[in-house]
Design a protein around this motif. Structure first.
Motif, short mmCIF file in Angstrom:
data_model
loop_
_atom_site.label_atom_id
_atom_site.label_comp_id
_atom_site.label_asym_id
_atom_site.label_seq_id
_atom_site.Cartn_x
_atom_site.Cartn_y
_atom_site.Cartn_z
N THR A 1 -4.58 -4.21 -1.30
CA THR A 1 -5.29 -4.65 -0.09
C THR A 1 -4.33 -4.71 1.09
N ILE A 2 -4.87 -4.50 2.27
CA ILE A 2 -4.14 -4.59 3.53
C ILE A 2 -4.94 -5.50 4.45
N THR A 3 -4.28 -6.47 5.07
CA THR A 3 -4.97 -7.34 6.02
C THR A 3 -5.10 -6.63 7.35
N GLN A 4 -6.30 -6.66 7.92
CA GLN A 4 -6.52 -6.02 9.21
C GLN A 4 -5.56 -6.60 10.25
N GLY A 5 -4.92 -5.72 10.98
CA GLY A 5 -3.92 -6.15 11.96
C GLY A 5 -2.50 -6.00 11.46
N THR A 6 -2.34 -5.52 10.22
CA THR A 6 -0.99 -5.28 9.68
C THR A 6 -0.26 -4.24 10.52
N GLY A 7 -0.99 -3.18 10.91
CA GLY A 7 -0.44 -2.17 11.81
C GLY A 7 -0.75 -2.51 13.26
N THR A 8 -0.36 -1.63 14.15
CA THR A 8 -0.61 -1.87 15.57
C THR A 8 -2.09 -1.72 15.93
N ASP A 9 -2.83 -0.95 15.13
CA ASP A 9 -4.27 -0.82 15.34
C ASP A 9 -4.91 -0.45 14.02
N LEU A 10 -6.23 -0.28 14.03
CA LEU A 10 -6.97 0.01 12.81
C LEU A 10 -6.57 1.36 12.21
N ALA A 11 -6.20 2.30 13.06
CA ALA A 11 -5.76 3.61 12.55
C ALA A 11 -4.54 3.46 11.65
N GLN A 12 -3.59 2.63 12.07
CA GLN A 12 -2.41 2.41 11.25
C GLN A 12 -2.73 1.62 9.98
N ASP A 13 -3.69 0.69 10.10
CA ASP A 13 -4.10 -0.06 8.90
C ASP A 13 -4.66 0.88 7.84
N VAL A 14 -5.50 1.83 8.28
CA VAL A 14 -6.08 2.79 7.34
C VAL A 14 -4.98 3.65 6.71
N ALA A 15 -4.04 4.10 7.52
CA ALA A 15 -2.94 4.92 7.01
C ALA A 15 -2.09 4.14 6.01
N LYS A 16 -1.82 2.86 6.31
CA LYS A 16 -1.04 2.03 5.39
C LYS A 16 -1.78 1.83 4.07
N LEU A 17 -3.11 1.68 4.14
CA LEU A 17 -3.90 1.54 2.92
C LEU A 17 -3.84 2.81 2.09
N GLY A 18 -3.91 3.97 2.76
CA GLY A 18 -3.77 5.23 2.04
C GLY A 18 -2.42 5.34 1.35
N GLU A 19 -1.38 4.83 2.01
CA GLU A 19 -0.04 4.84 1.41
C GLU A 19 0.01 3.95 0.18
N VAL A 20 -0.63 2.78 0.26
CA VAL A 20 -0.68 1.87 -0.89
C VAL A 20 -1.32 2.55 -2.09
N LEU A 21 -2.44 3.23 -1.87
CA LEU A 21 -3.12 3.89 -2.98
C LEU A 21 -2.29 5.04 -3.54
N SER A 22 -1.58 5.75 -2.66
CA SER A 22 -0.70 6.82 -3.14
C SER A 22 0.37 6.26 -4.06
N LYS A 23 0.90 5.09 -3.72
CA LYS A 23 1.92 4.46 -4.56
C LYS A 23 1.33 3.92 -5.86
N LYS A 24 0.00 3.74 -5.87
CA LYS A 24 -0.68 3.34 -7.10
C LYS A 24 -1.03 4.55 -7.96
N GLY A 25 -0.79 5.75 -7.41
CA GLY A 25 -1.01 6.97 -8.18
C GLY A 25 -2.30 7.69 -7.90
#
Length: 312
Positions: A148-172
């Motif tokens: 999970t990623i808390t909204q506002g982790t990145g500078t905007d929602l676009a970065q939040d979505v990208a960070k979430l995609g990175e998390v799932l990639s690291k989960k395989g």
């Protein structure tokens, strides 16, 4: 649970029983279930179905000249899908059906389908009224895996979505689609990626989802989405398995009684000059969570969420 809900004249209003010429129905288009639409759908020939999930990966080994080649094995675990029953009975008085200038039963059917879709999505995604045989809902599984990623982790929602995609990639797992709360598209409009390209593309064809980072985005508009718990779901949707033992079946009765949980008769079709539409569906849901090369067993998960800030 309410047992005495019927459709009468006051519920239908002039839109469905017009005094004059108008025979059109103006109503919200029923929204389909995102899980029934996007998840892997498998037929079930019995109440329970076993779905094998990869649990152990084979390994390869370097072989020195003259040495023996080593063996490896692959292991599979069984995930059981159990079909549970969804049902509803809708009684309508004969006089109401006769006076309506449209086919009320055809009008009610898509609304019931929407209600069924809402129950499936709410149970599968958030665990609301979830049958115990379905195992963890998607949000609970993602939280346990730390996806999970808390909204506002990145500078905007676009970065939040990208960070979430990175998390799932690291989960395989690779993201191949999204689902979200209603209205998220207005937060996404105007957002750009690092190259200045729009991350969101609205749907231009009726019935097709919008696109987020090139992958389909379905806003869940059937009432199942809980915006206090999640903003966006990103997932490998092939790992969500919906088992259908019995698709939606409709049957109209002109005789019989409807009872409450205590057996008390609260509606008599013959005595009250009514008919009743009974709708039944049997469906199961599970998340297949196979082991991956990227992460160790037990830490992988095929879905993740952007969750709202606490107190937001």
């Amino acid at each position: 649970m309410a047992f005495d809900n019927t459709i009468g004249r006051t519920d239908l209003g002039t839109a469905l029983i017009p005094d004059d010429v108008s025979q059109e129905i103006i109503q919200t288009m029923p929204e389909s279930s995102v899980l029934l639409t996007r998840a892997k759908r498998v037929p079930m020939s019995s109440m329970k179905k076993t779905q094998p999930v990869l649990a152990t990966l084979p390994e390869a080994y370097w072989v020195s000249e003259g040495a023996l080649k080593q063996t490896s094995k692959t292991g599979w675990e069984d995930v059981q899908i159990t079909a549970e029953e969804l049902a509803v009975i809708v009684p309508i008085p004969d006089s109401v059906v006769d006076d309506a200038k449209i086919n009320l039963w055809d009008t009610v059917k898509p609304l019931i389908a929407e209600a069924f879709g809402k129950k499936v999505d709410a149970a599968g995604i958030f665990g609301v009224d979830k049958p115990s045989t379905w195992g963890d809902d998607i949000l609970s599984g993602a939280k346990k895996a730390g996806a999970t990623i808390t909204q506002g982790t990145g500078t905007d929602l676009a970065q939040d979505v990208a960070k979430l995609g990175e998390v799932l990639s690291k989960k395989g797992f690779a993201v191949n689609g999204f689902a979200s709360q209603p209205g998220l598209n207005w937060q996404l409009v105007g957002l750009r990626d690092a190259n200045g390209q729009p991350i969101y593309t609205p749907s231009i064809t009726q019935g097709n989802p919008a696109s987020l980072y090139g992958y389909p985005l379905n806003e869940v508009k059937n009432g199942a989405w809980d915006s206090t718990k999640a903003v966006l779901l990103a997932a490998d949707w092939t790992k969500f398995v919906v088992g259908v033992r019995q698709d939606m079946t409709y049957q109209i009765f002109d005789q019989g009684v409807i009872s409450d949980a205590d057996g008390k008769v609260i509606y008599n079709l013959m005595q009250q000059d009514s008919k009743a539409l009974r709708v039944v569906m049997r469906v199961g849901f599970q998340v297949a969570n196979p082991v991956t090369r990227v992460t160790g067993k037990g830490t992988q998960y095929p879905a993740g969420f952007i969750v709202p800030k606490v107190g937001a």
